[in-house]
Design a protein around this motif. Sequence first.
Motif, PDB file in Angstrom:
ATOM      1  N   ALA A 111       0.835  -1.212   0.000  1.00 40.32           N
ATOM      2  CA  ALA A 111       0.000   0.000   0.000  1.00 40.32           C
ATOM      3  C   ALA A 111       0.869   1.261   0.000  1.00 40.32           C
ATOM      4  CB  ALA A 111      -0.929  -0.005   1.210  1.00 40.32           C
ATOM      5  N   ARG A 112       1.977   1.200   0.748  1.00 39.90           N
ATOM      6  CA  ARG A 112       2.873   2.369   0.783  1.00 39.90           C
ATOM      7  C   ARG A 112       3.471   2.621  -0.611  1.00 39.90           C
ATOM      8  NH1 ARG A 112       3.638   0.518   6.280  1.00 39.90           N
ATOM      9  NH2 ARG A 112       5.282  -0.969   5.796  1.00 39.90           N
ATOM     10  N   GLU A 113       3.850   1.547  -1.307  1.00 42.66           N
ATOM     11  CA  GLU A 113       4.400   1.678  -2.671  1.00 42.66           C
ATOM     12  C   GLU A 113       3.322   2.202  -3.632  1.00 42.66           C
ATOM     13  OE1 GLU A 113       8.006   0.320  -3.718  1.00 42.66           O
ATOM     14  OE2 GLU A 113       7.774   1.419  -1.833  1.00 42.66           O
ATOM     15  N   TYR A 114       2.105   1.694  -3.475  1.00 46.75           N
ATOM     16  CA  TYR A 114       0.982   2.082  -4.351  1.00 46.75           C
ATOM     17  C   TYR A 114       0.679   3.565  -4.185  1.00 46.75           C
ATOM     18  CZ  TYR A 114      -3.311   1.020  -7.008  1.00 46.75           C
ATOM     19  OH  TYR A 114      -4.287   0.942  -7.975  1.00 46.75           O
ATOM     20  N   LYS A 115       0.669   4.008  -2.903  1.00 40.53           N
ATOM     21  CA  LYS A 115       0.409   5.433  -2.615  1.00 40.53           C
ATOM     22  C   LYS A 115       1.472   6.324  -3.243  1.00 40.53           C
ATOM     23  CE  LYS A 115      -2.231   5.510   1.665  1.00 40.53           C
ATOM     24  NZ  LYS A 115      -2.088   5.266   3.091  1.00 40.53           N
ATOM     25  N   ALA A 116       2.712   5.775  -3.317  1.00 39.21           N
ATOM     26  CA  ALA A 116       3.818   6.548  -3.909  1.00 39.21           C
ATOM     27  C   ALA A 116       3.746   6.543  -5.440  1.00 39.21           C
ATOM     28  CB  ALA A 116       5.154   5.965  -3.447  1.00 39.21           C
ATOM     29  N   GLY A 117       2.690   5.934  -5.992  1.00 37.18           N
ATOM     30  CA  GLY A 117       2.490   5.973  -7.452  1.00 37.18           C
ATOM     31  C   GLY A 117       2.985   4.751  -8.196  1.00 37.18           C
ATOM     32  N   LYS A 118       3.562   3.765  -7.494  1.00 38.92           N
ATOM     33  CA  LYS A 118       4.072   2.566  -8.185  1.00 38.92           C
ATOM     34  C   LYS A 118       2.917   1.612  -8.486  1.00 38.92           C
ATOM     35  CE  LYS A 118       8.669   2.823  -6.149  1.00 38.92           C
ATOM     36  NZ  LYS A 118       9.621   2.194  -5.247  1.00 38.92           N
ATOM     37  N   ARG A 119       2.962   1.002  -9.651  1.00 44.10           N
ATOM     38  CA  ARG A 119       1.945   0.020 -10.037  1.00 44.10           C
ATOM     39  C   ARG A 119       2.576  -1.336 -10.348  1.00 44.10           C
ATOM     40  NH1 ARG A 119      -0.302   3.215  -7.803  1.00 44.10           N
ATOM     41  NH2 ARG A 119      -2.143   4.457  -8.322  1.00 44.10           N
ATOM     42  N   ILE A 120       3.895  -1.424 -10.210  1.00 42.70           N
ATOM     43  CA  ILE A 120       4.604  -2.704 -10.365  1.00 42.70           C
ATOM     44  C   ILE A 120       5.358  -2.953  -9.066  1.00 42.70           C
ATOM     45  CG2 ILE A 120       6.379  -3.980 -11.669  1.00 42.70           C
ATOM     46  CD1 ILE A 120       4.306  -3.358 -13.613  1.00 42.70           C
TER      47      ILE A 120
END
Length: 316
Positions: A111-120
């Motif tokens: 979730a932290r990566e997703y919030k930072a805009g990552k989708r992979i």
Amino acid sequence: MSNTITKTNFNFPGQKDVYHGKVREVYTLENDVLVMIATDRLSAFDVVMPKGIPYKGQILNQIATKMMRDTEDLVPNWLTATPDPNVAVGIACEPFKVEMVIRGYMSGHAAREYKAGKRILCGVAMPEGMKENDAFPEPIITPATKAEMGDHDEDISREDILKRGIVSESDYLQLEEYTKKLFQRGSEIAAKRGLILVDTKYEFGKTKEGKIVLIDEIHTPDSSRYFYSEGYSERQQKGAPQKQLSKEFVRQWLIENNFQGLEGQKVPEMTDAYVASVSERYIELYENITGEIFRKADVSNVLGRIEKNVVEFLNE
């Protein structure tokens, strides 16, 4: 708090080596015997906290050994005996240098990566339009490289694992298959307890005979995240935080106190009252995950107890 286990220094019969991990101390003996002691150390953001948590090691060891027994029909494991509440004994293996992380929901690190805009994440695509704690269409495997002492674990893709020769392709396919089977069984066990197994990690090793087995811990609150099933959907619809059973409450406390394991950051003071509250949360985790009442072992001379029980077992 003086009866917590924060360090051990045993010399068991036939001892060849000892490895001090973040939470567990692993003693290698003759004849490929491993004695693994779950200490009361608490690790978060890959940093060991300054105080031990009463009964934490017993809780982790007892959950892990119960879950190993509940999954041994699916995946072979290293465990042979539990001579003490804090101790597991099993077969020495050569560990694979990857942790097999599997995620059914977009929580925590994902979730932290997703919030930072990552989708992979680790070479795996995460769909657009997801909210934190939503279920993935199907569980995703997001491996991490095993850290050497003191280093952070790092995300890595399946392609990089194979390209760098960290694991052979045939072995890696076996690890993936075992990971999916274990997660499925863990999810079924959790569902019976009114819980959702959100994400977890598994570690594997190879015996001298070349057999791949599950090692270390499984489905504990240190290696896994659980939600309560009841009210999950309503909380998601409202965008409210999920009720969790995991170590995440410790991470959140550290974040609120400006600590995420980054250089220059200082671990906040852990008062005796806070330490006691963490111990109570771990007992709650144990009882919810196993469906059993937690029975505190005698800790009046905890190191003496462990030594006596292990030596008696080895002498048998």
